[in-house]
Design a protein around this motif. Structure first.
Motif, PDB file in Angstrom:
ATOM      1  N   LEU A 108      -2.247   3.034   2.024  1.00 49.32           N
ATOM      2  CA  LEU A 108      -1.093   2.234   1.630  1.00 49.32           C
ATOM      3  C   LEU A 108      -0.308   2.914   0.510  1.00 49.32           C
ATOM      4  CD1 LEU A 108       0.499  -0.383   1.953  1.00 49.32           C
ATOM      5  CD2 LEU A 108      -1.016  -1.405   0.264  1.00 49.32           C
ATOM      6  N   ILE A 109      -1.010   3.464  -0.451  1.00 50.42           N
ATOM      7  CA  ILE A 109      -0.336   4.188  -1.536  1.00 50.42           C
ATOM      8  C   ILE A 109       0.416   5.388  -0.981  1.00 50.42           C
ATOM      9  CG2 ILE A 109      -0.759   5.601  -3.593  1.00 50.42           C
ATOM     10  CD1 ILE A 109      -2.971   3.591  -4.331  1.00 50.42           C
ATOM     11  N   GLY A 110      -0.166   6.054   0.008  1.00 57.10           N
ATOM     12  CA  GLY A 110       0.520   7.192   0.640  1.00 57.10           C
ATOM     13  C   GLY A 110       1.830   6.784   1.288  1.00 57.10           C
ATOM     14  N   VAL A 111       1.834   5.655   1.981  1.00 62.98           N
ATOM     15  CA  VAL A 111       3.071   5.171   2.609  1.00 62.98           C
ATOM     16  C   VAL A 111       4.091   4.787   1.537  1.00 62.98           C
ATOM     17  CG1 VAL A 111       4.060   3.314   4.008  1.00 62.98           C
ATOM     18  CG2 VAL A 111       1.975   4.433   4.733  1.00 62.98           C
ATOM     19  N   GLY A 120       4.837   9.811   6.310  1.00 62.61           N
ATOM     20  CA  GLY A 120       3.986   8.853   5.610  1.00 62.61           C
ATOM     21  C   GLY A 120       3.420   7.800   6.544  1.00 62.61           C
ATOM     22  N   ILE A 121       4.254   7.302   7.452  1.00 62.02           N
ATOM     23  CA  ILE A 121       3.792   6.300   8.415  1.00 62.02           C
ATOM     24  C   ILE A 121       2.795   6.921   9.388  1.00 62.02           C
ATOM     25  CG2 ILE A 121       4.540   4.794  10.311  1.00 62.02           C
ATOM     26  CD1 ILE A 121       7.156   4.391   8.712  1.00 62.02           C
ATOM     27  N   ASN A 152      -6.238   5.878  10.073  1.00 60.37           N
ATOM     28  CA  ASN A 152      -6.617   4.480  10.270  1.00 60.37           C
ATOM     29  C   ASN A 152      -8.100   4.336  10.595  1.00 60.37           C
ATOM     30  OD1 ASN A 152      -6.384   1.721  10.546  1.00 60.37           O
ATOM     31  ND2 ASN A 152      -5.680   1.834  12.652  1.00 60.37           N
ATOM     32  N   ASN A 153      -8.611   5.219  11.430  1.00 56.24           N
ATOM     33  CA  ASN A 153     -10.003   5.103  11.865  1.00 56.24           C
ATOM     34  C   ASN A 153     -10.964   5.961  11.053  1.00 56.24           C
ATOM     35  OD1 ASN A 153      -9.282   3.314  13.909  1.00 56.24           O
ATOM     36  ND2 ASN A 153      -8.767   4.985  15.282  1.00 56.24           N
ATOM     37  N   ASP A 154     -10.467   6.659  10.047  1.00 58.53           N
ATOM     38  CA  ASP A 154     -11.325   7.513   9.232  1.00 58.53           C
ATOM     39  C   ASP A 154     -12.012   6.665   8.160  1.00 58.53           C
ATOM     40  OD1 ASP A 154     -12.591   9.529   7.913  1.00 58.53           O
ATOM     41  OD2 ASP A 154     -10.786  10.679   7.440  1.00 58.53           O
ATOM     42  N   PRO A 155     -13.335   6.557   8.200  1.00 55.84           N
ATOM     43  CA  PRO A 155     -14.022   5.707   7.203  1.00 55.84           C
ATOM     44  C   PRO A 155     -14.024   6.321   5.801  1.00 55.84           C
ATOM     45  CG  PRO A 155     -15.621   6.793   8.619  1.00 55.84           C
ATOM     46  CD  PRO A 155     -14.271   7.127   9.170  1.00 55.84           C
ATOM     47  N   ASN A 156     -13.716   7.621   5.682  1.00 56.03           N
ATOM     48  CA  ASN A 156     -13.718   8.269   4.370  1.00 56.03           C
ATOM     49  C   ASN A 156     -12.454   7.976   3.561  1.00 56.03           C
ATOM     50  OD1 ASN A 156     -16.201   9.437   4.971  1.00 56.03           O
ATOM     51  ND2 ASN A 156     -15.236  11.222   5.900  1.00 56.03           N
ATOM     52  N   VAL A 157     -11.407   7.487   4.235  1.00 55.65           N
ATOM     53  CA  VAL A 157     -10.134   7.219   3.551  1.00 55.65           C
ATOM     54  C   VAL A 157      -9.951   5.703   3.448  1.00 55.65           C
ATOM     55  CG1 VAL A 157      -7.642   7.581   3.593  1.00 55.65           C
ATOM     56  CG2 VAL A 157      -9.163   9.341   4.495  1.00 55.65           C
ATOM     57  N   PRO A 158     -10.020   5.158   2.242  1.00 57.22           N
ATOM     58  CA  PRO A 158      -9.847   3.705   2.097  1.00 57.22           C
ATOM     59  C   PRO A 158      -8.412   3.278   2.434  1.00 57.22           C
ATOM     60  CG  PRO A 158     -10.507   4.722   0.004  1.00 57.22           C
ATOM     61  CD  PRO A 158     -10.324   5.812   0.990  1.00 57.22           C
ATOM     62  N   SER A 159      -8.288   2.029   2.826  1.00 64.04           N
ATOM     63  CA  SER A 159      -6.968   1.522   3.217  1.00 64.04           C
ATOM     64  C   SER A 159      -6.008   1.495   2.036  1.00 64.04           C
ATOM     65  CB  SER A 159      -7.091   0.137   3.838  1.00 64.04           C
ATOM     66  OG  SER A 159      -7.649  -0.765   2.906  1.00 64.04           O
ATOM     67  N   ALA A 160      -6.519   1.346   0.816  1.00 64.90           N
ATOM     68  CA  ALA A 160      -5.646   1.344  -0.360  1.00 64.90           C
ATOM     69  C   ALA A 160      -4.992   2.710  -0.545  1.00 64.90           C
ATOM     70  CB  ALA A 160      -6.425   0.964  -1.610  1.00 64.90           C
ATOM     71  N   SER A 200      -1.246   5.888  10.012  1.00 65.76           N
ATOM     72  CA  SER A 200      -1.888   5.556  11.278  1.00 65.76           C
ATOM     73  C   SER A 200      -2.922   6.611  11.672  1.00 65.76           C
ATOM     74  CB  SER A 200      -0.840   5.392  12.386  1.00 65.76           C
ATOM     75  OG  SER A 200      -0.168   6.613  12.583  1.00 65.76           O
ATOM     76  N   TRP A 201      -2.729   7.865  11.278  1.00 65.76           N
ATOM     77  CA  TRP A 201      -3.662   8.940  11.608  1.00 65.76           C
ATOM     78  C   TRP A 201      -5.027   8.698  10.945  1.00 65.76           C
ATOM     79  CZ3 TRP A 201      -3.638  13.020  14.856  1.00 65.76           C
ATOM     80  CH2 TRP A 201      -4.612  13.997  14.669  1.00 65.76           C
TER      81      TRP A 201
END
Length: 131
Positions: A48-51, A29-30, A37-45, A34-35
């Motif tokens: 975070l939910i994945g972790v 999950g962690i 992190n730089n992908d603009p298609n995957v929102p940070s929310a 981080s993988w």
């Protein structure tokens, strides 16, 4: 007196395997966080939910081990003991805080006076006698 029978402290291979699996799920999950992190298609929310999902799944796996059962028992007994605690009222807390503040002020003045006396004894008397 605790009348429960002590359980053996050792852990078997299945428990160790479950704990390793829980650690791997959490690490995955962690890593995924981080993988992407730089992908603009995957929102940070979503990351975070994945972790959080990985954390919950790893805790659920770890809870099925002997160590997890002991931790759950400990937490249950702690909650039972917390119900026995008698918490002070607001008035008692304010009175106790006031008393502590007065004692701190009195002791600080006393220590300051002792420091002043010792300073004058050492600097004025003892050092002047030596010269």
């Amino acid at each position: 007196m605790n009348t429960k029978v002590e359980q053996p402290k050792g852990s078997n291979a299945a428990d160790i395997g479950k704990l390793v699996l829980a650690g791997l799920v959490l690490a995955a999950g962690i890593f995924a966080y981080s993988w992407f992190n730089n992908d603009p298609n995957v929102p940070s929310a979503v990351r975070l939910i994945g972790v959080l999902v990985a954390l919950v799944v790893s805790l659920a796996i770890a809870a099925t081990t002997g160590l997890g059962r002991r931790v759950r028992d400990f937490l249950g007994e702690s909650q039972f003991e917390m119900r026995k605690v008698v918490w002070p009222t607001r008035e008692e807390t304010l009175k106790t805080t006031g008393i502590i503040m007065v004692v701190v002020v009195i002791l600080s003045l006393l220590l300051g006076l002792i420091d002043l006396i010792l300073k004058s004894v050492v600097l004025d008397w003892l050092l002047k006698l030596g010269s």
